[in-house]
Every structure is written in C-alpha cells, then in structure tokens.
Design an enzyme around this catalytic site. Structure first.
Site, PDB file in Angstrom:
ATOM      1  N   ASP A 137       0.837  -1.197   0.000  1.00 57.53           N
ATOM      2  CA  ASP A 137       0.000   0.000   0.000  1.00 57.53           C
ATOM      3  C   ASP A 137       0.879   1.258   0.000  1.00 57.53           C
ATOM      4  O   ASP A 137       1.891   1.319   0.700  1.00 57.53           O
ATOM      5  CB  ASP A 137      -0.861  -0.031   1.273  1.00 57.53           C
ATOM      6  CG  ASP A 137      -1.959   1.003   1.267  1.00 57.53           C
ATOM      7  OD1 ASP A 137      -2.751   1.008   0.314  1.00 57.53           O
ATOM      8  OD2 ASP A 137      -2.020   1.813   2.212  1.00 57.53           O
ATOM      9  N   GLU A 148       1.796  -0.086  -4.940  1.00 58.53           N
ATOM     10  CA  GLU A 148       0.883   0.950  -5.424  1.00 58.53           C
ATOM     11  C   GLU A 148       1.700   2.224  -5.629  1.00 58.53           C
ATOM     12  O   GLU A 148       2.201   2.802  -4.668  1.00 58.53           O
ATOM     13  CB  GLU A 148      -0.205   1.182  -4.376  1.00 58.53           C
ATOM     14  CG  GLU A 148      -1.227   2.200  -4.778  1.00 58.53           C
ATOM     15  CD  GLU A 148      -2.012   2.752  -3.588  1.00 58.53           C
ATOM     16  OE1 GLU A 148      -3.103   3.261  -3.819  1.00 58.53           O
ATOM     17  OE2 GLU A 148      -1.529   2.692  -2.446  1.00 58.53           O
TER      18      GLU A 148
HETATM   19  C1  NOJ Z   1      -4.590   2.808  -1.008  1.00 61.27           C
HETATM   20  C2  NOJ Z   1      -5.648   1.780  -0.804  1.00 61.27           C
HETATM   21  O1  NOJ Z   1      -5.887   1.123  -2.027  1.00 61.27           O
HETATM   22  C3  NOJ Z   1      -6.872   2.512  -0.296  1.00 61.27           C
HETATM   23  O2  NOJ Z   1      -7.993   1.681  -0.258  1.00 61.27           O
HETATM   24  C4  NOJ Z   1      -6.539   3.069   1.062  1.00 61.27           C
HETATM   25  O3  NOJ Z   1      -7.636   3.858   1.489  1.00 61.27           O
HETATM   26  C5  NOJ Z   1      -5.293   3.941   1.027  1.00 61.27           C
HETATM   27  N1  NOJ Z   1      -4.229   3.351   0.270  1.00 61.27           N
HETATM   28  C6  NOJ Z   1      -4.781   4.234   2.418  1.00 61.27           C
HETATM   29  O4  NOJ Z   1      -4.196   3.105   2.986  1.00 61.27           O
END
Ligand code: NOJ
Length: 530
Positions: free
Chosen positions: A207, A268
C-alpha cells in the site's frame, strides 16, 4: 472462441512476469461463518472457482486487526488476523489449499501508516518523549498546522493530540503516518514480512509504495490536492516519491530473494509520471509497480493507445513487466465508468492481451456495475470526510453474488455488511457458469488463450491507432509461432479490420472474417491470428 490452436508455451519463469492476479476484497468475497462478513474460510471454499477461472495468484486486501476507519488500511497489529476474518491458522490453510490448486497468495501490507489504535501510537500519545513517538511525525504545538499538506481523503493532513501537538496523517486522522527514517520502523517491517513469508505467503501488495518518506524539512507542497481521488501530480511533491523510499524496496527485495522460492512484491505507485513509476520496478526493487493511468482513462481511443505505449516504454526501460489494471477497490466499476457492459468486456480483452501482468478485481469477471449505496449504509471515510460531496468507494465493494437462487445471492446467510442492490442475483456465478455468452465465460476463455498463445501476455507489443480503432500486434518473445493481434473499436460506428482467423471476440455480433475482413461494431474488441 472459434479456434484454439495450442502452442507450447515457453517455460514461465519467474511466474509473476505475466501472471493474472485476482484481487479479493476479503470483506465482500465469501462468508464462511454466516455473520454477513467475508472471511478466510469463505475465501478458502471458493478457491476452486478461482483455479477454474485460470488466474495465477490471489491478492487479499488487508486482513489484520484494524481500527475499522478505512476498510482495514488502518492496521492495529501487523502479524494478526482480524477475528472477523478468521485466524492465522486460516491463513496457513488458505495458502496450503491455494498451492495445492497451483495458485499463489499475496497479502496486502500497509507500511505508510498504522491505526491510531496501534500500541506504538497509543504510547506515542501518552508520552511525547517515548521511543514510539519517534516512529511517527509529530510537530510542536502551534495555532496553525505545520504546513499546507492535505489528506488524500480531504481536509488537512495534520490533526492535534490532546496535549496540543500535531501529527501527520496523509489519509484519515485514524491513520497516523510512520516515520521511515527511524530504524526501529524499518526493522519491525522486516519482521512482519518474514512472519507471513515463513507461513508460506508468496508476496505482498504494498500500500502507498510511493509514500513512506516525507520532505525532511516539512516544506509546503507547491499546490493543494485536486478533488479527484489519487490525483498525484506536483501537489504532492513533498509528501510522496522521496528518494529514500527506493532503499526500502531494495531491502524488501533482498528479503524476498532470500527465500528458495522467491517472494514477490507489487507496489501501489500512484504517480502521474510513468517514467517515475518505472523506477520502482528496477531489477532490485519491486517486482511490479502499479501505474493507474489506464484505470483513470475515459473511454477514448487516443488516451488508451497513448497510455499503453507510454507504460510499455516506461517499464521496458527498466526491464520490468507492465502490470495492467482496469478496476480495483478504490475506483468505480468499469461497466459504469465506461457506460456499458459491452465496453467493459472489450476493455478486458484489450488488457488481457497486453504484455505483462493483469490484475482483475473480484466481480469484474461477472460484469458487476457500480452499485448505488444508500447514504445510511455507507462506510467509506471519503464519503464522511467530504461531507457527502464525494460518494466514496462503497459501490465497488458490494458482496459477491455466487448462487442466484440463494439468500443474499449465496454470499452469506446473514445480512451482508454492505447491501446488495436489487437484481444482484442476476449476476451470480452459477447463472453465468451455465451461459456460454456470459462475461464469466469470456474471461475464462481469454485467460485460457493467454496460456495457449505465448504472444498473449508475454509477447512484445506494438500499438497503432487509426481514429477510434486501436490495434495491438503481439508476437512471442521467443519467436514461437502464433502472433496475435487485438483490435478494439472504441468509436460509435462499425469498422472493418483485416484478419485471418478470429480467436475471441468481446461481443457475439462479430462473425467472419469474410474475404479477410472482420466487421467490428462500436465498442468491440477481438483477438485474431494470422
Ligand atoms: C490505497 C488503498 O488502495 C486505499 O484503499 C486506502 O484507502 C489507502 N491506500 C490508504 O491506505
């Protein structure tokens, strides 16, 4: 599917380069204990479905004990399992079953922040001089926030502690950001990785992998966020993509590579500049770096073609495969975003042809639309923090429909945690399984053909566009026969395209070719061979 000449596929090593990965939103996938919430036993029971779909790996959204402020992305204990979802033993069992079916399991790790209920943050609140306080970003008491940094969910990225200090949270106030310049943070995550890897887990989705480090002087960002979720331009220059983050991925990659069957990481990386995204996937960093430009593209041939060309170049430059994604738990479903199921099916064929890895989000293979969620049932902090101005992400997180004739479409005997809209049963897996024209059948056929034709998924691509028609020519890297072309007509009028043999089409109204030409109506994609 009109023709499936099998071609021996070159040895696929390493597995992740061209994998099809299926993202499971754990809370909404399958409920094993009948409490209305998806869980590990439920997921375990549905693994044969995923094996039958033909995917290579499953990515499970956060399963840890959490504060419940952001769908599990506010973690209280990184080596725990939320009792809603089961136990650590259930994860072990899931991994064993998955491996028995030839599937890999990726979990979701959240290194940028913890929950405010994490024991570190509790101690940090209680004592400003504690070692735990040095694991977060605290600034001294003052009237105004320390700078102009904004939370991605709206409002300032700083909140006050009861004793007047400020602490940083790039997401909700319940998600304080960790300070990655602190070696104790770094070492603790090493332990977390090993804990799950030793249990047999094959890797992690990481993440906010472009986050972690912040400007050491806490200087203002040059602008403030656009209202779009995950906009990611220069307005976040001081809060993301700091050089130190790459050292963390090198460290994590070394841990992955220390296992006999190396583990994998997909991060991500929501940056607008694709060359910058590519840097996260250098050979000694993350295996995959998500770029979201395709996910954010409207139904527009120029935008699709340009994005694919640029993304391929950015990842080629570092020798990494491109990971493709059209939908996830943060974005409205394709059917609704593009405006029709027909378009969503065509886009899926395009994505599944491209070289690299494809990430599917649970339910896209059923053609689920974005659901209308009544305000009183909403859970997403984006809805609440924007005062209801932004609907948030609940509409793409609705529990899966499995058996159309069962209560709650087979998801659970109890009321699901988010309501399924009327008509949801019509999308159920069992109904689509008996229909050769279903969206599920299309995904299965496409994934099967990826296995049979080395040009698909692991080939080299060249992308050309004529008006609203995009052509992607794919040839196998190793020179095996079986070149494939994907055509997609994104315009409003039919188009004739040259083709020798039709492999697969997104729409039943494609027939032929006649005299070497296929007629594609609007919003249609085909795979053809020569
Ligand atoms: C990205 C995640 O995909 C999302 O769902 C989340 O709210 C944020 N990061 C914060 O962790």
């Amino acid at each position: 599917m009109q023709d499936t000449r099998p071609v021996e596929r070159a040895a696929r090593d390493p597995w992740w380069r061209d994998a099809v990965v299926y993202q499971v939103y754990l809370r909404s996938f399958a409920d094993g204990n009948g409490d209305g919430v998806g869980d590990f036993p439920g997921l375990r029971s549905r693994l044969p479905y995923l094996a039958g779909l033909g995917v290579d790996a499953v990515w499970v959204t956060p399963h840890y004990v959490s504060g419940g402020a952001d769908g599990g992305y506010d973690v209280v204990d990184f080596t725990s399992v939320d009792p809603d979802y089961g136990t650590v033993e259930d994860v072990r069992g899931l991994v064993e079953d998955a491996h028995g079916l030839g599937l890999r399991v990726l979990l979701d790790i959240v290194p940028n922040h913890t929950s405010d209920r994490h024991e570190w943050f509790r101690r940090a609140l209680a004592d400003p001089d504690s070692p735990e306080a040095a694991r977060y970003h605290f600034r001294p008491a003052s009237e105004e926030p320390p700078n102009n940094w904004q939370s991605m969910f709206g409002g300032p990225a700083w909140s006050r502690t009861p004793d007047g200090r400020w602490y940083l949270h790039l997401f909700t106030p319940q998600q304080p950001d960790l300070n990655w310049t602190n070696p104790a943070v770094v070492e603790d995550f090493d332990r977390t990785l090993r804990f799950w890897f030793d249990l047999g887990v094959d890797g992690f989705r990481v993440d906010v992998a472009y986050g972690l480090f912040k400007d050491p002087e806490y200087r203002d960002n040059p602008g403030i966020y656009s209202p779009t979720l995950f906009g990611h331009g220069p307005e976040q220059a001081m809060t993301t993509n700091q050089p130190g983050v790459h050292d963390v991925w090198r460290r994590w990659r070394a841990i992955c590579d220390s296992y006999a069957d190396p583990k994998m990481l997909v991060g991500e990386v929501s940056l607008a500049d694709l060359a910058e995204v590519g840097r996260y996937a250098r050979p000694d960093e993350l295996h995959h770096a998500f770029q979201f430009r395709l996910l954010k593209s409207d139904w527009d041939a120029a935008s699709f073609a340009d994005t694919i060309t640029e993304a391929l170049a950015a990842f080629d430059a570092v020798g990494a495969p491109a990971p493709w994604v059209l939908g996830n738990h943060d974005k409205a479903r394709q059917v609704t975003r593009y405006g029709s199921l027909r378009r969503a099916r065509a886009a899926a064929l395009l994505m599944l042809a491209l070289p690299g890895s494809a990430y599917l989000y649970a339910g896209e293979e059923l053609g689920l639309p974005e659901a209308d969620v009544p305000d009183q049932a909403r859970r997403d902090p984006i809805f609440f923090r924007s005062g209801g101005k932004r609907a948030g992400r609940d509409g793409c997180r609705i529990p899966m429909p499995w058996e159309g004739g069962e209560e709650n479409a087979g998801f659970s005997g109890a009321t699901p945690w988010l309501p399924q809209p009327a008509g949801w049963a019509g999308y159920a897996v069992d109904r689509q399984e008996s229909d050769p024209g279903s969206t599920l059948a299309l995904y299965r056929q496409a994934i099967l053909l990826r296995d049979l034709y080395p040009a698909l998924g692991s080939g080299r691509a060249s992308v050309t566009r004529t008006g609203d028609v995009v052509r992607v020519d794919l040839v196998a890297q190793s020179g095996e026969p079986g070149a494939v072309t994907c055509w997609i007509n994104m315009g409003a009028t039919p188009a004739g395209v040259p083709a020798h043999r039709l492999l697969l089409s997104s729409s039943p109204d494609v027939t032929g070719p006649v005299a070497g030409v296929l007629r594609l109506k609007a919003d249609t994609a085909v795979w053809v061979t020569w």
